[in-house]
Design an enzyme around this catalytic site. Structure first.
Site, PDB file in Angstrom:
ATOM      1  N   GLY A   1    -174.221 -39.104 -29.826  1.00 23.75           N
ATOM      2  CA  GLY A   1    -174.926 -40.383 -29.812  1.00 23.75           C
ATOM      3  C   GLY A   1    -176.247 -40.245 -29.092  1.00 23.75           C
ATOM      4  O   GLY A   1    -176.639 -39.177 -28.625  1.00 23.75           O
ATOM      5  N   GLU A   2    -176.949 -41.376 -29.016  1.00 23.68           N
ATOM      6  CA  GLU A   2    -178.266 -41.411 -28.394  1.00 23.68           C
ATOM      7  C   GLU A   2    -178.258 -42.494 -27.343  1.00 23.68           C
ATOM      8  O   GLU A   2    -178.052 -43.665 -27.640  1.00 23.68           O
ATOM      9  CB  GLU A   2    -179.341 -41.695 -29.435  1.00 23.68           C
ATOM     10  CG  GLU A   2    -180.752 -41.590 -28.916  1.00 23.68           C
ATOM     11  CD  GLU A   2    -181.297 -40.173 -28.984  1.00 23.68           C
ATOM     12  OE1 GLU A   2    -182.233 -39.870 -28.228  1.00 23.68           O
ATOM     13  OE2 GLU A   2    -180.779 -39.382 -29.790  1.00 23.68           O
ATOM     14  N   GLY A   3    -178.467 -42.121 -26.085  1.00 26.01           N
ATOM     15  CA  GLY A   3    -178.537 -43.089 -25.010  1.00 26.01           C
ATOM     16  C   GLY A   3    -179.974 -43.442 -24.684  1.00 26.01           C
ATOM     17  O   GLY A   3    -180.919 -42.922 -25.274  1.00 26.01           O
ATOM     18  N   GLY A   4    -180.137 -44.359 -23.737  1.00 29.31           N
ATOM     19  CA  GLY A   4    -181.479 -44.758 -23.340  1.00 29.31           C
ATOM     20  C   GLY A   4    -182.285 -43.639 -22.734  1.00 29.31           C
ATOM     21  O   GLY A   4    -183.509 -43.653 -22.775  1.00 29.31           O
ATOM     22  N   PHE A   5    -181.619 -42.619 -22.160  1.00 32.94           N
ATOM     23  CA  PHE A   5    -182.321 -41.531 -21.501  1.00 32.94           C
ATOM     24  C   PHE A   5    -182.295 -40.243 -22.308  1.00 32.94           C
ATOM     25  O   PHE A   5    -182.811 -39.228 -21.868  1.00 32.94           O
ATOM     26  CB  PHE A   5    -181.715 -41.264 -20.119  1.00 32.94           C
ATOM     27  CG  PHE A   5    -181.921 -42.404 -19.158  1.00 32.94           C
ATOM     28  CD1 PHE A   5    -183.138 -43.048 -19.099  1.00 32.94           C
ATOM     29  CD2 PHE A   5    -180.903 -42.820 -18.328  1.00 32.94           C
ATOM     30  CE1 PHE A   5    -183.355 -44.094 -18.227  1.00 32.94           C
ATOM     31  CE2 PHE A   5    -181.104 -43.867 -17.439  1.00 32.94           C
ATOM     32  CZ  PHE A   5    -182.336 -44.510 -17.388  1.00 32.94           C
ATOM     33  N   GLY A   6    -181.701 -40.245 -23.472  1.00 30.55           N
ATOM     34  CA  GLY A   6    -181.683 -39.037 -24.281  1.00 30.55           C
ATOM     35  C   GLY A   6    -180.373 -38.874 -25.032  1.00 30.55           C
ATOM     36  O   GLY A   6    -179.415 -39.629 -24.828  1.00 30.55           O
TER      37      GLY A   6
ATOM     38  N   VAL B   1    -176.735 -37.222 -26.451  1.00 31.77           N
ATOM     39  CA  VAL B   1    -175.542 -36.617 -25.860  1.00 31.77           C
ATOM     40  C   VAL B   1    -174.861 -35.763 -26.931  1.00 31.77           C
ATOM     41  O   VAL B   1    -174.689 -36.214 -28.071  1.00 31.77           O
ATOM     42  CB  VAL B   1    -174.555 -37.692 -25.335  1.00 31.77           C
ATOM     43  CG1 VAL B   1    -173.326 -37.036 -24.728  1.00 31.77           C
ATOM     44  CG2 VAL B   1    -175.241 -38.580 -24.303  1.00 31.77           C
TER      45      VAL B   1
ATOM     46  N   LYS C   1    -175.439 -34.212 -21.677  1.00 32.80           N
ATOM     47  CA  LYS C   1    -176.469 -35.245 -21.707  1.00 32.80           C
ATOM     48  C   LYS C   1    -177.818 -34.567 -21.501  1.00 32.80           C
ATOM     49  O   LYS C   1    -178.117 -34.058 -20.420  1.00 32.80           O
ATOM     50  CB  LYS C   1    -176.217 -36.275 -20.608  1.00 32.80           C
ATOM     51  CG  LYS C   1    -177.218 -37.406 -20.523  1.00 32.80           C
ATOM     52  CD  LYS C   1    -176.802 -38.341 -19.398  1.00 32.80           C
ATOM     53  CE  LYS C   1    -177.790 -39.477 -19.219  1.00 32.80           C
ATOM     54  NZ  LYS C   1    -177.398 -40.351 -18.093  1.00 32.80           N
TER      55      LYS C   1
ATOM     56  N   ASP D   1    -176.040 -51.045 -14.082  1.00 33.45           N
ATOM     57  CA  ASP D   1    -176.146 -51.000 -15.556  1.00 33.45           C
ATOM     58  C   ASP D   1    -174.760 -50.963 -16.190  1.00 33.45           C
ATOM     59  O   ASP D   1    -174.498 -50.167 -17.096  1.00 33.45           O
ATOM     60  CB  ASP D   1    -176.964 -49.790 -15.985  1.00 33.45           C
ATOM     61  CG  ASP D   1    -177.493 -49.926 -17.417  1.00 33.45           C
ATOM     62  OD1 ASP D   1    -177.552 -51.069 -17.915  1.00 33.45           O
ATOM     63  OD2 ASP D   1    -177.833 -48.910 -18.031  1.00 33.45           O
TER      64      ASP D   1
END
Length: 604
Positions: free
Chosen positions: A363-368, A370, A384, A481
């Site tokens: 997947g794609e998180g707010g910081f990059g 995974v 990550k 968060d």
């Protein structure tokens, strides 16, 4: 009557005009829909949600589907990658482009609009299949070229422009967000002026599909267009642009250097050695091989020494409380009992994730992004990879490593180690096969896997983890968060709180803090005092936990359009319900006292 007719004419003319920055449109050939049909209503619902969904995405990209065949509508929107600091502009651009598409292509089932800041497309055909559209579909193609040309040798100019765009495309395809800005400095060569370039693909494309898409449209360059002073070619899935002025936010652009077409350097002037009977080239040929062998052995020896040093240093990091990675200015404390924490070499991570292959992307998180990985001993990991352009910089990276390495609780995700090499900052976690909580509770099919007993167990697990952070760990930790995507689930669906990049650490005596910088986190889960004044405390996390409970119980997101109305989210719905409950109670009590008072009056 004449005045009314004039108003109608003027209004029709204004509606036919493009938006302020729209550069082109492509009306598809998928047929037309009826004015009051289901396709129209499905398109309306997508148009209402797409602007906000695009601007709220870390990648400024969103796609959606509404309705069932034959009235299904497929749509996507993408804002220019450097608009991360202008989310309002992204949302407004998508909204304006959708409105313009419906005016410029009236009742057309398929349309694409290209704006300076965004692009949108919708169709009755499934345009959301990434690989097909990137490698085969050209129905959405639009190109524009500056009529002015670059003065000079046409062959050299074309070669430099080709270098600029080819290298920009390659860098865009290899970047996590499939977006890059670049420039070629004209001050250092007399062939071309300084040119600026941009290449972007929709981020759901693989690196290979993105590059293939960009190479296809780069193929439109010819002897005429390659010497233009600017131009752009756009497909729904990829696009490039170059100009002689900076048309984007240049904070993160990279420099492209010519690799072909440059004038060859002048040959060295001949030298003679009259005092010797041996020719200079004979000396060079005789000396070069042994010198090369010695240099090669010296380099090989140094590399081996550095490897041994790194391995020894990695072991020391696991055994001693202080670690110092001078190369990346990492200087933090690791407790002596953290025997399971490791500092990995970058090549180990590459091998474990198969060079960060798309097949391993979780997947794609707010910081990059995974990725899933596996070490040679069979240990599965989640990697990550922090994006260089992400909001999580070195401070947040160091914060997350320091914090999670010291936190040990069954409801917190376990950090196995980290890696820092050059621009690469990587965190290695335990692998949790069931992804995150939002993967289940917001999906109509998967939510049935969570019965009420399991949902209660998840709520209790999150509460235990939160209680540990707030009370039982040696330092008071405020997460800041807490949301479903940051709650991971193990093989038995036990919850684990993750993503501590925004967490704040306090001593056990402090219970509140504030930020003078920008407020970070996710607005739908922020306590009011934090969102408005930057004040955060353990109560902020409890507020987020409350929102999380409501989402787990209802299966509805706090943000977005639901059955509660067009302008009210789940928090507003609950608040309204509580308010109505109190109002009802007030009227019941008032009625009771009023009737009791009447009885008393009659008795008197």
């Amino acid at each position: 009557m004449a005045g009314d007719a004039l108003i109608v004419i003027v209004t029709s003319f204004l509606l036919a005009l493009p938006s302020a920055t729209a550069i082109g449109k492509v009306c598809g050939n998928a047929g037309n829909y009826t004015a009051n049909g289901r396709y129209r209503s499905n398109l309306d619902s997508l148009a209402a949600a797409l602007p906000a969904n695009t601007s709220s995405s870390p990648q400024l990209f969103a796609n959606a589907t509404a309705g069932q065949a034959p009235d299904a509508v497929y749509a996507l929107a993408l804002c220019r990658g450097d608009l991360t600091g202008n989310l309002t502009g992204c949302s407004a651009c998508v909204n304006g482009s959708l409105q313009y598409a419906r005016r410029a292509c009236p009742y057309a089932k398929a349309a694409s609009v290209y704006d300076d800041n965004c692009l949108i497309g919708y169709s009755s055909a499934n345009i959301l299949v990434p690989a097909y559209n990137a490698t085969r579909d050209t129905s959405t193609l639009f190109d524009y070229w500056n009529s002015m040309t670059i003065a000079g040798n046409g062959t050299l100019v074309a070669a430099h422009v080709d270098d600029l765009l080819t290298q920009t495309a390659q860098q865009a395809a290899s970047s996590p967000r499939r977006f890059v800005t670049a420039y070629m400095d004209g001050s250092s060569n007399a062939v071309i002026p300084t040119l600026y370039s941009l290449a972007q693909c929709t981020p759901d494309l693989s690196a290979g599909d993105c590059l293939a898409c960009l190479q296809r449209i780069l193929g439109l360059l010819n002897a005429t267009t390659s010497v233009s002073l600017g131009g752009r070619v756009l497909l729904l899935r990829c696009n490039f642009r170059f100009e002689n002025n900076m048309f984007f936010d240049g904070a993160q652009m990279t420099q492209i250097r010519p690799s072909s077409g440059a004038p060859a350097p002048p040959p060295p002037s001949p030298t003679t050695n009259k005092g010797s009977g041996v020719k200079p080239w004979v000396i060079a040929v005789s000396v070069a091989p042994p010198v090369a062998v010695v240099a090669f052995c010296f380099i090989l020896y140094n590399r081996r020494q550095r490897r041994r040093f790194r391995r020894g240093r990695s072991k020391l990091r696991q055994k001693h409380p202080r670690n110092n990675l001078k190369g990346d200015e990492l200087d933090w404390e690791m407790e002596t009992e953290l025997s399971e924490f490791s500092v990995f070499d970058f090549h180990q991570i590459l091998e474990a994730t198969d060079n960060f292959s798309e097949e391993n992307k979780l997947g794609e998180g707010g910081f990059g992004p995974v990725y899933k990985g596996q070490f040679p001993d069979g240990t599965e990991i989640a990697v990550k990879r922090l994006a260089s352009h992400s909001g999580q910089g070195f401070v947040e990276f160091k914060n997350e490593v320091q914090l999670i390495a010291k936190l040990q609780h069954t409801n917190l995700v376990r950090l196995l180690g980290c890696c820092s090499q050059g621009e690469e900052k990587i965190l290695v976690y335990e692998y949790l096969p069931n992804k995150s909580l939002d993967f289940f509770i917001f999906d109509e099919n998967r939510k049935s896997l969570l019965d009420w007993k399991k949902r209660l167990a998840i709520i209790e697990g999150i509460a235990e983890g939160l209680l540990y952070l707030h009370k039982h760990s040696r330092l008071r930790v405020i997460h800041r968060d807490l949301k479903p995507s940051n709650i991971l689930l193990d093989s038995e669906m036990n919850p684990k709180i993750s993503d501590f990049g925004l967490a704040k650490i306090f001593s056990s005596n402090n219970i509140e803090g504030s930020t003078t910088r920008r407020v970070v986190g996710t607005y739908g889960y922020m306590a009011p005092e934090y969102a408005s004044e930057g004040i955060f405390s353990i109560k902020s996390d409890v507020f987020s936990f409350g929102v999380l409970i409501l989402e787990i119980l209802s299966g509805k997101r706090n943000s977005g359009n639901h059955d509660y109305g067009d302008f009210i989210n789940i928090l507003g719905y609950v608040s309204l319900s509580v308010y109505m409950y109190h109002v009802k109670s007030f009227f019941v009590v008032s009625y009771f006292f009023y009737n009791e008072n009447k009885k008393c009056s009659s008795l008197l």
